[in-house]
Design an enzyme around this catalytic site. Structure first.
Site, PDB file in Angstrom:
ATOM      1  N   GLU A 283       0.831  -1.200   0.000  1.00  0.00           N
ATOM      2  CA  GLU A 283       0.000   0.000   0.000  1.00  0.00           C
ATOM      3  C   GLU A 283       0.872   1.259   0.000  1.00  0.00           C
ATOM      4  O   GLU A 283       0.599   2.220  -0.718  1.00  0.00           O
ATOM      5  CB  GLU A 283      -0.927  -0.015   1.222  1.00  0.00           C
ATOM      6  CG  GLU A 283      -2.315   0.535   0.921  1.00  0.00           C
ATOM      7  CD  GLU A 283      -3.337   0.065   1.948  1.00  0.00           C
ATOM      8  OE1 GLU A 283      -4.316  -0.571   1.543  1.00  0.00           O
ATOM      9  OE2 GLU A 283      -3.158   0.321   3.153  1.00  0.00           O
ATOM     10  N   GLU A 286       2.312   1.605  -3.384  1.00  0.00           N
ATOM     11  CA  GLU A 286       1.304   2.116  -4.322  1.00  0.00           C
ATOM     12  C   GLU A 286       1.092   3.611  -4.115  1.00  0.00           C
ATOM     13  O   GLU A 286       0.971   4.375  -5.077  1.00  0.00           O
ATOM     14  CB  GLU A 286      -0.023   1.360  -4.144  1.00  0.00           C
ATOM     15  CG  GLU A 286      -1.061   1.745  -5.186  1.00  0.00           C
ATOM     16  CD  GLU A 286      -2.429   1.094  -4.960  1.00  0.00           C
ATOM     17  OE1 GLU A 286      -2.522   0.159  -4.146  1.00  0.00           O
ATOM     18  OE2 GLU A 286      -3.388   1.554  -5.605  1.00  0.00           O
ATOM     19  N   CYS A 303      -8.542  -2.644   3.054  1.00  0.00           N
ATOM     20  CA  CYS A 303      -8.417  -3.842   3.911  1.00  0.00           C
ATOM     21  C   CYS A 303      -9.760  -4.393   4.324  1.00  0.00           C
ATOM     22  O   CYS A 303      -9.864  -5.537   4.722  1.00  0.00           O
ATOM     23  CB  CYS A 303      -7.674  -3.516   5.202  1.00  0.00           C
ATOM     24  SG  CYS A 303      -6.102  -2.759   4.916  1.00  0.00           S
ATOM     25  N   SER A 323      -7.160   1.721  -2.936  1.00  0.00           N
ATOM     26  CA  SER A 323      -5.925   1.020  -3.260  1.00  0.00           C
ATOM     27  C   SER A 323      -6.284  -0.306  -3.909  1.00  0.00           C
ATOM     28  O   SER A 323      -7.292  -0.920  -3.574  1.00  0.00           O
ATOM     29  CB  SER A 323      -5.146   0.775  -1.970  1.00  0.00           C
ATOM     30  OG  SER A 323      -4.256  -0.294  -2.139  1.00  0.00           O
ATOM     31  N   LYS A 362     -15.581 -10.911   6.166  1.00  0.00           N
ATOM     32  CA  LYS A 362     -14.438 -11.725   5.720  1.00  0.00           C
ATOM     33  C   LYS A 362     -14.905 -13.063   5.167  1.00  0.00           C
ATOM     34  O   LYS A 362     -14.261 -13.650   4.308  1.00  0.00           O
ATOM     35  CB  LYS A 362     -13.465 -11.942   6.874  1.00  0.00           C
ATOM     36  CG  LYS A 362     -12.695 -10.688   7.275  1.00  0.00           C
ATOM     37  CD  LYS A 362     -11.592 -10.347   6.283  1.00  0.00           C
ATOM     38  CE  LYS A 362     -10.984  -8.975   6.599  1.00  0.00           C
ATOM     39  NZ  LYS A 362     -10.113  -8.495   5.503  1.00  0.00           N
ATOM     40  N   GLU A 365     -15.821 -12.129   1.772  1.00  0.00           N
ATOM     41  CA  GLU A 365     -14.625 -11.770   0.993  1.00  0.00           C
ATOM     42  C   GLU A 365     -13.901 -13.021   0.494  1.00  0.00           C
ATOM     43  O   GLU A 365     -13.485 -13.100  -0.660  1.00  0.00           O
ATOM     44  CB  GLU A 365     -13.674 -10.925   1.846  1.00  0.00           C
ATOM     45  CG  GLU A 365     -12.416 -10.481   1.110  1.00  0.00           C
ATOM     46  CD  GLU A 365     -11.408  -9.785   2.015  1.00  0.00           C
ATOM     47  OE1 GLU A 365     -11.114 -10.299   3.106  1.00  0.00           O
ATOM     48  OE2 GLU A 365     -10.915  -8.705   1.633  1.00  0.00           O
ATOM     49  N   GLU A 370     -12.635 -13.288  -7.476  1.00  0.00           N
ATOM     50  CA  GLU A 370     -11.299 -12.824  -7.852  1.00  0.00           C
ATOM     51  C   GLU A 370     -10.226 -13.267  -6.866  1.00  0.00           C
ATOM     52  O   GLU A 370      -9.045 -13.164  -7.165  1.00  0.00           O
ATOM     53  CB  GLU A 370     -11.284 -11.297  -8.017  1.00  0.00           C
ATOM     54  CG  GLU A 370     -11.618 -10.496  -6.768  1.00  0.00           C
ATOM     55  CD  GLU A 370     -13.110 -10.193  -6.609  1.00  0.00           C
ATOM     56  OE1 GLU A 370     -13.923 -11.010  -7.074  1.00  0.00           O
ATOM     57  OE2 GLU A 370     -13.434  -9.162  -6.018  1.00  0.00           O
ATOM     58  N   CYS A 508     -11.947  -2.943  13.507  1.00  0.00           N
ATOM     59  CA  CYS A 508     -12.195  -4.386  13.619  1.00  0.00           C
ATOM     60  C   CYS A 508     -12.423  -4.838  15.063  1.00  0.00           C
ATOM     61  O   CYS A 508     -13.039  -5.893  15.278  1.00  0.00           O
ATOM     62  CB  CYS A 508     -11.033  -5.173  13.039  1.00  0.00           C
ATOM     63  SG  CYS A 508     -10.538  -4.629  11.410  1.00  0.00           S
TER      64      CYS A 508
END
Lengths: 579, 161
Positions: A283, A286, A303, A323, A362, A365, A370, A508
């Protein structure tokens, strides 16, 4: 100030205070069910729909709901007279008359506010026999399971979903006995704009909304001799897991957790914090790339899968600003199923990776198309929450509180202080600044604490001098706050370089998969403190100084943001429908 | 569903015109009035119309669906051209509207709450329509038929297009 008496005891409170709050000053607990007030998160659910908190007010013809009745000068309140107790019990009996009685087999058993309420009111039989709701349990979502037969219509989920998170998926449908908390057009949750943050689950008093339970799947993997099962644990898990075993909130149980995971049968116990360090490498690289080459600014952290789905629906014209980095969970999976399989000489088809996460999103996710390795296997095989891990530890008869501590396995168990603070709002940004500062200036950052980015405030801002550049950063937690920041960016009124967004208020540590706080929001600050203490206790506090991360780049990835890193650790976003 | 705002059908244009003319864009409190108008224009409230209204009034569509399912006046399925409403309120009931209801169900071959496949008829029971002096009463669209006897039913059905 207003003077009144409650149960003949005088008390003075501010104007506008409710009877419920005034009674608390006198250490009188009036029971509640629908009511929920999370001050720090700016959530108030005050619908007075359940009528459990009724009290007598002198001069008033009927009983008053204490949660929604403001005090007045000279008010005389009686909270536990025989009349009140009888009415309260009747109200709960009526609620229970349309509630399944299979508590023994319920996901929320022993952790259910309705069950506790019935017990505290001494309800042993229900006088009322009537029609029962016959809703089909809804299991379309990877994250959230709905059983509306267990709903008490408190509206907490709706308040959370629409007022705090501004996702607006859950609302009351139909009327009278048919009233149900549902989605637009009764869409399955999986087809709605739900982002799976699980905050509805976190505030549901019963088991109407729960996580999709993966415990039996986890046991199946662990029992399979043909598999090598490895586990990663997210930063926020260690700050909350102990609560399930009676340890004080804010106890960091990292060492005990690692021991327990080995006892459960995991072949290797690793740390998502390692992947958090890796995320910072990518990150920060980037960000430097975007600044140097005129890329899109601001850059948003990516994230949080709840946040990612939120922007895909709600700001689908702005998908160039997050990002491209995968989340730490997925980066861990991508490296585990390529580099680690080689390093530990495990055949890819034998490796099973289970994540322990504070999060329901999660689960979703990990199932995204992908997030597959170049060979086409899912990077993460199964996700369980902090709550599910606690249940597994109990099922296995492990006396968690007395366990000795042990360390994560190498190489993907080693992490820095920067990795562990990912679990608190502002932590990713702080970790990124520690690395970006040194990369851009080439100088050592002496003061690594960015305290203005810490705490439970919904939006935090700072300007950081990096070399001769003023870098404006902001962190938002809670999707309502995120919406606010994004609207500001879209209107061109906010000049941030980097924005961190976490879907859950506070980050979180308040994830939808954490032990239930039951309205006790003080717990969140304690969990946060535990993570920052863990950061201070680490000998290395900058991600790029993690020796195992350096080794990973030397042996496998090359440079941060290299072609190989982009292939494995970066992702793309999907424009989704907004309703 | 960003394209929703650009619906081209005459019905959508009429609804859009109503919202614009009345200055209701972004006005959340106008939801019921706009739903009324939309049902008047479309005959019912399909998903696309609710989403269109959500965009125009800035209201989450889950909320709109909640309001639409709350009020029995709003329909999410198409209704017949001739909407029969039999009053089963107290005054009509004591004057035999249950027999009128039975006769209508028999003659139309439909149950209460149903719409015929050819969209010619809908049949539903309603409570008091405020015409107790004419009891028992049947409404067909906006027309009131009062002081009915079972033998009048066929004539009323035949009178509809």
């Amino acid at each position: 100030m207003v003077s009144l008496t409650i149960n003949n005891m005088p008390v003075q409170v501010e104007d506008g205070v409710t009877i419920l709050e005034a009674a608390r000053k006198l250490n009188i607990d009036i029971p509640t069910l629908c009511h929920l007030e999370l001050h720090d998160l700016k959530m108030v659910n005050q619908v007075a729909s359940c009528r459990v908190c009724v009290v007598e007010v002198k001069g008033r013809r009927n009983l008053a709901p204490a949660c929604a009745t403001q005090v007045f000068e000279g008010m005389e309140v009686l909270t536990h007279t025989p009349t009140v107790i009888k009415a309260r019990r009747m109200v709960v009996e009526l609620i229970l008359s349309n509630h399944p009685k299979n508590c023994l087999m319920c996901n929320k058993s022993t952790d259910c506010e309705l069950q506790n309420l019935a017990a505290s009111l001494g309800i042993f039989e229900i006088e009322y026999v009537g029609q029962m709701s016959q809703h089909k349990p809804e299991q379309s979502s990877r994250a959230i399971s709905r059983d509306m037969n267990k709903c008490v219509l408190c509206r907490r989920c709706e308040t959370m979903c629409s007022k705090v998170q501004t996702v607006n998926v859950l609302s009351a449908m139909e009327r009278g006995f048919d009233t149900v908390m549902g989605t637009a057009f009764n869409l399955p949750m999986a087809d709605s704009t739900c982002v799976n943050c699980g905050q509805c689950v976190a505030v549901c008093p019963t088991a109407a909304l729960t996580e999709v339970n993966n415990i039996s799947k986890a046991w199946d993997y662990l029992a399979d001799d043909g598999k090598i099962v490895i586990v990663q644990t997210a930063p926020a898990v260690r700050a909350a897991l102990g609560e399930a075993f009676g340890l004080p909130p804010g106890t960091n149980v990292t060492g005990k957790m690692v021991t327990a995971l080995r006892m459960l049968g995991f072949n290797k116990v690793f740390d998502t914090d390692f992947a958090a360090d890796l995320t910072i490498m990518e990150e920060a690289a980037e960000l430097v790339h975007r600044i140097k080459h005129g890329g899109t600014i601001p850059m948003l952290t990516s994230c949080c899968p709840g946040w990612v789905k939120f922007i895909e629906h709600q700001f689908n014209d702005m998908l160039d600003i997050p990002s491209s980095c995968k989340s730490p969970q997925q980066m861990f999976g991508a490296i585990a199923k390529t580099y680690l399989t080689q390093k530990l000489n495990i055949p890819l088809e034998k490796m099973v990776l289970i994540s322990v996460m504070p999060c329901l999103a999660k689960k979703y996710e990990a199932s995204r198309e992908e997030h597959k390795t170049p060979e086409g296997v899912q990077e993460v095989d199964l996700v369980i929450t902090t709550r599910e891990l606690a249940k597994m530890i109990k099922e296995a008869g492990i006396n968690f509180a007395s366990l000795a501590e042990s360390d994560f396995d190498d190489p993907m168990g080693a992490s820095t202080g920067a990795g562990v603070i990912f679990g608190a709002s502002g932590g990713v940004l702080e970790a990124a600044l520690r690395t970006a500062y040194e990369w851009i200036t080439g100088q050592k950052l002496e003061k690594v604490d960015f305290t203005s980015l810490r705490g439970l405030d919904g939006i935090k801002e700072a300007t950081v001098k990096i070399g001769d550049m003023d870098v404006n950063v902001a962190a938002a937690s809670g999707l309502g706050n995120a919406r606010h920041l994004l609207e500001c960016v879209r209107a061109g009124e906010c000049n941030y370089h980097v924005i961190e967004i976490m879907a859950c208020p506070g980050g979180c540590i308040d994830g939808g998969g954490q032990p239930y706080h039951h309205g006790n929001i003080g717990i969140l600050q304690k969990r946060t403190n535990a993570l920052y203490q863990a950061d201070r206790d680490k000998p290395v506090r900058k991600s790029h100084e993690n020796p195992y991360i350096q080794q990973l780049y030397q042996e496998f990835l090359g440079e941060p943001y290299s072609e190989k890193a982009k292939e494995l650790l970066h992702t793309t976003y999907t424009k989704r429908e907004l309703m | 569903m960003a394209e929703m705002g650009k619906q081209k059908s005459p019905e959508f244009e009429e609804l859009d015109g109503f919202i614009k003319k009345s200055g209701l864009e972004g006005k959340q409190s106008a939801l019921i009035a706009v739903l009324h108008q939309a049902q008047h224009i479309f005959g019912y409230l399909p998903k696309e119309v609710m989403m269109f209204i959500g965009k125009k009034l800035q209201i989450p569509v889950a909320k709109i669906y909640g309001v639409v399912t709350f009020y029995s006046f709003f329909n999410t399925e198409p209704k017949g051209r001739n909407q029969f409403k039999v009053c089963l309120g107290t005054a009509c009931f004591v004057r035999g509207s249950d027999k009128i209801a039975d006769a209508l169900q028999r003659q139309l071959g439909m149950k209460m709450g149903e719409t015929s496949e050819d969209l010619r008829y809908s049949l539903e029971a309603v409570r008091c329509v405020g015409a107790c002096g004419l009891a028992p009463v049947v409404l067909v669209n906006d027309k009131v038929y009062g002081r009915l006897l079972v033998k009048d039913i066929n004539k009323i059905i035949d009178a509809q297009e």
